[in-house]
Scaffold this active site. Sequence first.
Site, PDB file in Angstrom:
ATOM      1  N   LYS A  22       0.696  -1.106  -0.136  1.00 41.37           N
ATOM      2  CA  LYS A  22      -0.038  -0.448  -0.039  1.00 41.37           C
ATOM      3  C   LYS A  22       0.506   0.859  -0.220  1.00 41.37           C
ATOM      4  CE  LYS A  22      -1.810   1.796   4.332  1.00 41.37           C
ATOM      5  NZ  LYS A  22      -1.334   2.957   4.408  1.00 41.37           N
ATOM      6  N   ASN A  23       1.403   1.483   0.760  1.00 44.86           N
ATOM      7  CA  ASN A  23       2.693   2.726   1.066  1.00 44.86           C
ATOM      8  C   ASN A  23       3.616   3.223  -0.072  1.00 44.86           C
ATOM      9  OD1 ASN A  23       0.931   2.787   3.335  1.00 44.86           O
ATOM     10  ND2 ASN A  23       2.612   2.254   4.930  1.00 44.86           N
ATOM     11  N   ARG A  94      -3.400  10.891   4.432  1.00 44.67           N
ATOM     12  CA  ARG A  94      -2.762  11.862   4.462  1.00 44.67           C
ATOM     13  C   ARG A  94      -2.357  11.927   4.029  1.00 44.67           C
ATOM     14  NH1 ARG A  94       0.790  14.171   7.675  1.00 44.67           N
ATOM     15  NH2 ARG A  94       3.116  14.148   7.108  1.00 44.67           N
ATOM     16  N   CYS A 118      -4.432  12.942  12.496  1.00 41.63           N
ATOM     17  CA  CYS A 118      -5.402  11.475  12.459  1.00 41.63           C
ATOM     18  C   CYS A 118      -5.373  11.083  13.840  1.00 41.63           C
ATOM     19  CB  CYS A 118      -4.751  10.952  11.166  1.00 41.63           C
ATOM     20  SG  CYS A 118      -2.807  10.044  11.551  1.00 41.63           S
ATOM     21  N   ARG A 123       0.693  14.581  12.681  1.00 46.08           N
ATOM     22  CA  ARG A 123       1.202  14.883  11.396  1.00 46.08           C
ATOM     23  C   ARG A 123       1.414  15.993  10.253  1.00 46.08           C
ATOM     24  NH1 ARG A 123      -1.232   9.685  10.086  1.00 46.08           N
ATOM     25  NH2 ARG A 123       0.698   9.677   7.859  1.00 46.08           N
ATOM     26  N   ASP A 309       4.383   0.836  12.382  1.00 42.72           N
ATOM     27  CA  ASP A 309       2.917   0.201  10.883  1.00 42.72           C
ATOM     28  C   ASP A 309       2.936  -1.429  11.880  1.00 42.72           C
ATOM     29  OD1 ASP A 309       3.195   1.520   8.152  1.00 42.72           O
ATOM     30  OD2 ASP A 309       3.362   2.069  10.863  1.00 42.72           O
ATOM     31  N   ILE A 331       7.939   6.281  16.898  1.00 42.35           N
ATOM     32  CA  ILE A 331       7.575   7.692  15.780  1.00 42.35           C
ATOM     33  C   ILE A 331       6.202   7.926  15.524  1.00 42.35           C
ATOM     34  CG2 ILE A 331       7.073   7.617  13.169  1.00 42.35           C
ATOM     35  CD1 ILE A 331       9.781   5.770  13.826  1.00 42.35           C
ATOM     36  N   ARG A 401      -8.693  -0.189   4.532  1.00 48.12           N
ATOM     37  CA  ARG A 401      -7.967   0.900   3.626  1.00 48.12           C
ATOM     38  C   ARG A 401      -6.280   0.197   3.688  1.00 48.12           C
ATOM     39  NH1 ARG A 401      -7.013   6.062   7.016  1.00 48.12           N
ATOM     40  NH2 ARG A 401      -5.613   6.356   5.260  1.00 48.12           N
TER      41      ARG A 401
HETATM   42  C1  EPZ Z   1       4.858   7.172   6.208  1.00 48.78           C
HETATM   43  O1  EPZ Z   1       3.348   8.023   7.257  1.00 48.78           O
HETATM   44  C2  EPZ Z   1       3.444   5.439   6.190  1.00 48.78           C
HETATM   45  N1  EPZ Z   1       2.525   6.271   5.577  1.00 48.78           N
HETATM   46  C3  EPZ Z   1       2.858   5.418   7.656  1.00 48.78           C
HETATM   47  O2  EPZ Z   1       2.015   4.053   7.048  1.00 48.78           O
HETATM   48  C4  EPZ Z   1       4.233   5.065   8.566  1.00 48.78           C
HETATM   49  O3  EPZ Z   1       3.577   4.703  10.096  1.00 48.78           O
HETATM   50  C5  EPZ Z   1       5.058   5.790   8.665  1.00 48.78           C
HETATM   51  O4  EPZ Z   1       5.719   6.527   6.908  1.00 48.78           O
HETATM   52  C6  EPZ Z   1       6.123   5.706   9.417  1.00 48.78           C
HETATM   53  O5  EPZ Z   1       6.855   4.200   8.853  1.00 48.78           O
HETATM   54  C7  EPZ Z   1       2.691   6.137   3.887  1.00 48.78           C
HETATM   55  O6  EPZ Z   1       3.430   5.497   3.606  1.00 48.78           O
HETATM   56  C8  EPZ Z   1       1.576   5.835   3.187  1.00 48.78           C
HETATM   57  P1  EPZ Z   1       6.724  10.395   8.429  1.00 48.78           P
HETATM   58  P2  EPZ Z   1       4.302   9.343   6.710  1.00 48.78           P
HETATM   59  O7  EPZ Z   1       6.537  11.500   7.448  1.00 48.78           O
HETATM   60  O8  EPZ Z   1       5.133   9.776   5.438  1.00 48.78           O
HETATM   61  C9  EPZ Z   1       6.486  13.332  11.984  1.00 48.78           C
HETATM   62  C10 EPZ Z   1       0.226   2.470   7.815  1.00 48.78           C
HETATM   63  O9  EPZ Z   1      -0.496   2.406   8.939  1.00 48.78           O
HETATM   64  N2  EPZ Z   1       6.669  14.282  10.719  1.00 48.78           N
HETATM   65  O10 EPZ Z   1       7.622   9.105   8.534  1.00 48.78           O
HETATM   66  O11 EPZ Z   1       3.377  10.915   6.971  1.00 48.78           O
HETATM   67  C11 EPZ Z   1       5.481  12.712  12.224  1.00 48.78           C
HETATM   68  O12 EPZ Z   1       4.138  13.161  12.109  1.00 48.78           O
HETATM   69  C12 EPZ Z   1       0.870   4.428   7.788  1.00 48.78           C
HETATM   70  O13 EPZ Z   1       0.714   1.788   6.343  1.00 48.78           O
HETATM   71  C13 EPZ Z   1       6.856  15.616  11.205  1.00 48.78           C
HETATM   72  O14 EPZ Z   1       6.804  16.181  12.254  1.00 48.78           O
HETATM   73  O15 EPZ Z   1       5.356   8.711   8.029  1.00 48.78           O
HETATM   74  C14 EPZ Z   1       5.066  11.592  12.472  1.00 48.78           C
HETATM   75  O16 EPZ Z   1       5.571  11.355  13.746  1.00 48.78           O
HETATM   76  C15 EPZ Z   1       0.589   4.973   9.135  1.00 48.78           C
HETATM   77  N3  EPZ Z   1       6.934  16.418  10.021  1.00 48.78           N
HETATM   78  C16 EPZ Z   1       6.782  10.690  12.062  1.00 48.78           C
HETATM   79  O17 EPZ Z   1       7.465  12.432  11.800  1.00 48.78           O
HETATM   80  C17 EPZ Z   1       6.688  16.217   8.638  1.00 48.78           C
HETATM   81  O18 EPZ Z   1       6.683  17.038   7.087  1.00 48.78           O
HETATM   82  C18 EPZ Z   1       6.654  10.031  10.578  1.00 48.78           C
HETATM   83  O19 EPZ Z   1       6.348  10.380  10.106  1.00 48.78           O
HETATM   84  C19 EPZ Z   1       6.485  14.703   8.245  1.00 48.78           C
HETATM   85  C20 EPZ Z   1       6.655  13.733   9.421  1.00 48.78           C
END
Ligand code: EPZ
Length: 423
Positions: A22-23, A94, A118, A123, A309, A331, A401
């Site tokens: 998915k991701n 998102r 969310c 996020r 995840d 995370i 999802r």
């Molecule tokens: C991706 O989300 C995945 N989603 C998430 O999977 C996964 O949990 C996550 O990466 C971590 O591995 C997709 O790929 C569609 P991040 P993403 O940016 O890109 C903070 C699932 O269950 N952050 O690595 O949103 C954020 O708040 C989903 O399939 C900032 O602060 O994750 C979080 O605490 C859930 N500022 C942490 O970093 C930013 O600009 C990780 O976020 C971006 C992120």
Amino acid sequence: MDSILVRGGSPLNGQIPIAGAKNACLTLMPATLLSDEPLTLTNAPRLSDIRTMTQLLQSLGAEVTSLQDGQVIAMSTHGAVNTRAEYDIVRKMRASNLVLGPLLAREGHAQVSLPGGCAIGARPMDIHTDGLAKMGAEIDLQDGYLHAKAVGGKLKGAVIEFPFASVGATENILMAATLAKGSTVIKNAAREPEIVDLATCLRAMGAQIDGDGTSTIEIQGVDRLHGATHRVVTDRIELGTYMLAPAICGGEVELLGGRIDLVGAFCEKLDVAGISVTETDKGLKVSRKNGRIRAVDVTTEPFPGFPTDLQAQMMALLCTAEGTSVLEEKIFENRFMHAPELIRMGAKIEVHGGTATVTGVEKLKGAPVMATDLRASVSLILAGLAAEGETRVARVYHLDRGYEHVVRKFSGVGADIERVQGE
Ligand code: EPZ
């Protein structure tokens, strides 16, 4: 809203096919905006999130056609596109924010609604926007939308160092940099397999990218990208989720398409817990070594660390392990919502901030529980499969999802599980 009914107690035996990630698919699809030639994805998963991304890309003017029962996604984007990603689609998912980089690269401007928070956290998108600003984008927030414009109409390459190895920010900047003027270096980049899969697809489209899969990615901008056909990488989170089924219930299950390199840190923890994982010519075979599962401590980290995840699913296993396990969620700020539901099933869990302490009990007992987010929902099914009696998991739209055909896949290895319409 549908529920899922699970009657626990039977060991599981047989094979489960693992779908495309998915991701990975959610970041590969927006890449169609980077070229006016066709981009086709094979091995795509059949999920509601993919349908949401399809809707979003169509609203931007892309042609997106789903073929072969959804396993092939044929896309093409000709001429100018609509550069406004509307809130009513973005708020559902998102990952919609992954059109920001490609739209800026293609058109030089974009208005993308902020996704909003969310269940698992606020996020924010600061890492995305700070990186794009370094590439010459002016971005400001107006009425809930990010209004972005590339100064001079085209992004420029830059050296960008992330404060945190954000997956989405790495993907947005990587896609934007393929068409920027000059070279871009991303330091402290995310190293997830989905990033490597995106880079592989972009290279097939003519992008010049090195270092994907490491913390430093270098991109040399090119004038245009051409079309390609790309096979979506196996879903390591679906893989890890189903590996836990025989671990929790007993029996032996072969995960078709499973690859050990996608779940290295996860398998290390399974080994300590007393689970055997062996590679076969079709994938991975999983069973309990002998006797009761042993407690193990888990800390979630960016890849190649233990994936956030899979934290909820691992907690379901550890609820009946011998001893006490400590899970640290590093995370996301609120990713233990499955804990109160597991406690309703008799689990002994104490949550303090980002740490959950799980004291193993002999058996869980079936109960009505509520899914709160995608991964929490499947952890409740896993717990129900091992519990005495019946578990009813409500709000399973969360499940749709990220998990295709979940009832079919579990019942295919002997689980007593069914989906109940509406409730
Ligand atoms: C991706 O989300 C995945 N989603 C998430 O999977 C996964 O949990 C996550 O990466 C971590 O591995 C997709 O790929 C569609 P991040 P993403 O940016 O890109 C903070 C699932 O269950 N952050 O690595 O949103 C954020 O708040 C989903 O399939 C900032 O602060 O994750 C979080 O605490 C859930 N500022 C942490 O970093 C930013 O600009 C990780 O976020 C971006 C992120």
